[in-house]
Design an enzyme around this catalytic site. Sequence first.
Site, PDB file in Angstrom:
ATOM      1  N   LYS A 165      17.150   0.839   6.368  1.00  0.00           N
ATOM      2  CA  LYS A 165      17.210   2.294   6.263  1.00  0.00           C
ATOM      3  C   LYS A 165      18.422   2.695   5.427  1.00  0.00           C
ATOM      4  CE  LYS A 165      13.808   2.148   9.082  1.00  0.00           C
ATOM      5  NZ  LYS A 165      12.428   2.335   8.590  1.00  0.00           N
ATOM      6  N   ASP A 194      13.948   1.819   3.006  1.00  0.00           N
ATOM      7  CA  ASP A 194      13.311   3.040   3.505  1.00  0.00           C
ATOM      8  C   ASP A 194      14.333   4.175   3.461  1.00  0.00           C
ATOM      9  OD1 ASP A 194      11.768   4.937   4.722  1.00  0.00           O
ATOM     10  OD2 ASP A 194      11.391   3.802   6.563  1.00  0.00           O
ATOM     11  N   GLU A 218      10.638   3.137   0.009  1.00  0.00           N
ATOM     12  CA  GLU A 218       9.757   3.915   0.888  1.00  0.00           C
ATOM     13  C   GLU A 218      10.246   5.358   1.027  1.00  0.00           C
ATOM     14  OE1 GLU A 218       8.770   1.818   4.432  1.00  0.00           O
ATOM     15  OE2 GLU A 218       8.438   3.637   5.589  1.00  0.00           O
ATOM     16  N   ASP A 241       5.373   7.468   3.442  1.00  0.00           N
ATOM     17  CA  ASP A 241       5.296   7.457   4.903  1.00  0.00           C
ATOM     18  C   ASP A 241       5.235   8.898   5.419  1.00  0.00           C
ATOM     19  OD1 ASP A 241       5.612   7.091   7.638  1.00  0.00           O
ATOM     20  OD2 ASP A 241       7.328   5.758   7.499  1.00  0.00           O
ATOM     21  N   LYS A 265       0.318   5.121  10.491  1.00  0.00           N
ATOM     22  CA  LYS A 265       0.841   5.238  11.849  1.00  0.00           C
ATOM     23  C   LYS A 265      -0.100   6.120  12.677  1.00  0.00           C
ATOM     24  CE  LYS A 265       5.655   4.660  10.453  1.00  0.00           C
ATOM     25  NZ  LYS A 265       6.976   5.283  10.238  1.00  0.00           N
TER      26      LYS A 265
HETATM   27 MG    MG Z   1       9.392   4.868   6.947  1.00  0.00          MG
END
Ligand code: MG
Length: 368
Positions: A165, A194, A218, A241, A265
Amino acid sequence: MKITDIHVWQLELPLSKPYYLSGGRLKFECLDSTLVRLDTDQGVSGWGESCPWGNTYLPAHGAGARAAISTLAPAVLGRDPRALEDINRAMQCQLPGHPYAKSAIDIACWDILGKCTEQPLWRLMGAESANEVALNSSISTGDPDEMLALIEQARSAGYTVHSAKIGGDNTALDIARINAISGALPSDESVTFDVNRAWTPADALKVLGSVDSRDWIEQPCETLEQCRQVAKAVAQPVLLDECLHTDNDHLQAWKTGVFAGLKIKPNRLGGLTAAKRMRDLALSIGWCMHIEDVGGTALADTAAIHLASSTPEPQRLASWLGHAHLRDDPLEGQGARNLGGHCKPPELPGLCVEPDESLFGKPVARYR
Ligand code: MG
């Protein structure tokens, strides 16, 4: 077969340690999860879970899931849970939007369908066998050395695929993070950076034009259009995402022609029915995908792993197990578990996760 009862439990799920996203601007310490059990007039019950990752990650809210379920219940009671498309249409008519709340009910319906047909969900989703799924770690934002230490911890748990991240207003720090992590990984490991929508397009172009890494990037920016501006201009493959919610969002993303993959997701999309539909779209158009849930216990994880396991490689990238970040494990030993950087979905019918509800206290709601 008709749904006769909906029991709802609230679970507070503390994380084992604070978790930072988006350059540290988003901090998470506890998740608010909702578990539902649907009972039927034929004695078969199914379980589902809705667990947003806090209140700041997506337009989703733990208490909102329970409020939405109270609105959805009259449209769900009396219906055949095996009629997944009809149940989803009825929920959408009763309460447009709020996919995170619908996810728990939809997953519970899949559980019942699997039990009634005596099939594990991965088979109902198209697989001949329970394929092993590669797992990816989730590395909280920090200084490069802190992130490398977390990657080392993840490696000792068997992970060879990492989701690091990054993102924030300090572009020099992001360049340092990417260079340090990408440069330190052995050749048999991989990483996705991400950004969790933290960059402006200008930040993204500056950072990605300054690094040699060609690892996945991402959700670099907030919106689909901003991500498009970036993806068309950089050498790194970009996947989406948080900006994907509806079927139309996915079609708009595909029309840009610049993205190489996505995250699927169930909790963000409205459950396994919607997630499978987007999985099938992604397969047909050639996108690579990570399939996992937003958060929650091993129940939500296992639902997503059934779908991941039924998705062919090489378009299936790694999946994440959110329950690995929890302090407590209310489903100890059940469902999809990390087996040295991989996992497999259960082989028995349905979701094959049967919570011990005596651990949850009284239901917070019951609809009948
Ligand atoms: Mg993500």
